[in-house]
Design a protein around this motif. Sequence first.
Motif, PDB file in Angstrom:
ATOM      1  N   ALA A 171      -1.080  -3.846  -6.903  1.00  0.00           N
ATOM      2  CA  ALA A 171      -1.954  -4.128  -5.757  1.00  0.00           C
ATOM      3  C   ALA A 171      -1.339  -5.189  -4.853  1.00  0.00           C
ATOM      4  N   GLU A 172      -0.681  -6.145  -5.452  1.00  0.00           N
ATOM      5  CA  GLU A 172      -0.111  -7.244  -4.680  1.00  0.00           C
ATOM      6  C   GLU A 172       1.186  -6.839  -3.969  1.00  0.00           C
ATOM      7  N   ASN A 173       2.002  -6.077  -4.656  1.00  0.00           N
ATOM      8  CA  ASN A 173       3.284  -5.698  -4.070  1.00  0.00           C
ATOM      9  C   ASN A 173       3.684  -4.315  -4.565  1.00  0.00           C
ATOM     10  N   PRO A 174       3.161  -3.264  -3.939  1.00  0.00           N
ATOM     11  CA  PRO A 174       3.377  -1.899  -4.425  1.00  0.00           C
ATOM     12  C   PRO A 174       4.833  -1.427  -4.374  1.00  0.00           C
ATOM     13  N   GLU A 175       5.684  -2.098  -3.626  1.00  0.00           N
ATOM     14  CA  GLU A 175       7.088  -1.672  -3.524  1.00  0.00           C
ATOM     15  C   GLU A 175       7.901  -2.058  -4.752  1.00  0.00           C
ATOM     16  N   LEU A 176       7.463  -3.069  -5.490  1.00  0.00           N
ATOM     17  CA  LEU A 176       8.220  -3.558  -6.644  1.00  0.00           C
ATOM     18  C   LEU A 176       7.762  -2.888  -7.930  1.00  0.00           C
ATOM     19  N   GLU A 177       8.699  -2.709  -8.834  1.00  0.00           N
ATOM     20  CA  GLU A 177       8.389  -2.185 -10.161  1.00  0.00           C
ATOM     21  C   GLU A 177       7.674  -3.289 -10.956  1.00  0.00           C
ATOM     22  N   PRO A 178       6.493  -2.991 -11.514  1.00  0.00           N
ATOM     23  CA  PRO A 178       5.777  -4.023 -12.274  1.00  0.00           C
ATOM     24  C   PRO A 178       6.554  -4.461 -13.516  1.00  0.00           C
ATOM     25  N   ARG A 179       6.446  -5.736 -13.826  1.00  0.00           N
ATOM     26  CA  ARG A 179       7.062  -6.283 -15.027  1.00  0.00           C
ATOM     27  C   ARG A 179       6.055  -6.189 -16.173  1.00  0.00           C
TER      28      ARG A 179
END
Length: 109
Positions: free
Chosen positions: A48-56
Amino acid sequence: MLDTSELTASVERLADRLRAAPQSRLQRGAAAEGLELARELAVRAQRAENPELEPRTMPDAGVFTVADQLVVAGNDLAEILRTAPAGSREGELDEAVRLVREAAERSGL
């Protein structure tokens, strides 16, 4: 702004139960259930915060820390949802509350 108090209250309740649970119950699956939920909430917050990045992936820091991990992940998601534009994430809030309730049932706490 969304009212996320139901989510934060549900997360806090489950975290309190995890903190109060004996080590044997935590090791029999309650901690694993809590960690799985914390990881899911953390992934949802990151997307939700940064959809472009792969979640850790949240690390497994042990059975005695899972309650704190759950609170951090739940509060992060609640804050993101609370400050989201009106109407944009209501379904996500309801889904998160449902996930917490289901995890609490499965954990037996």
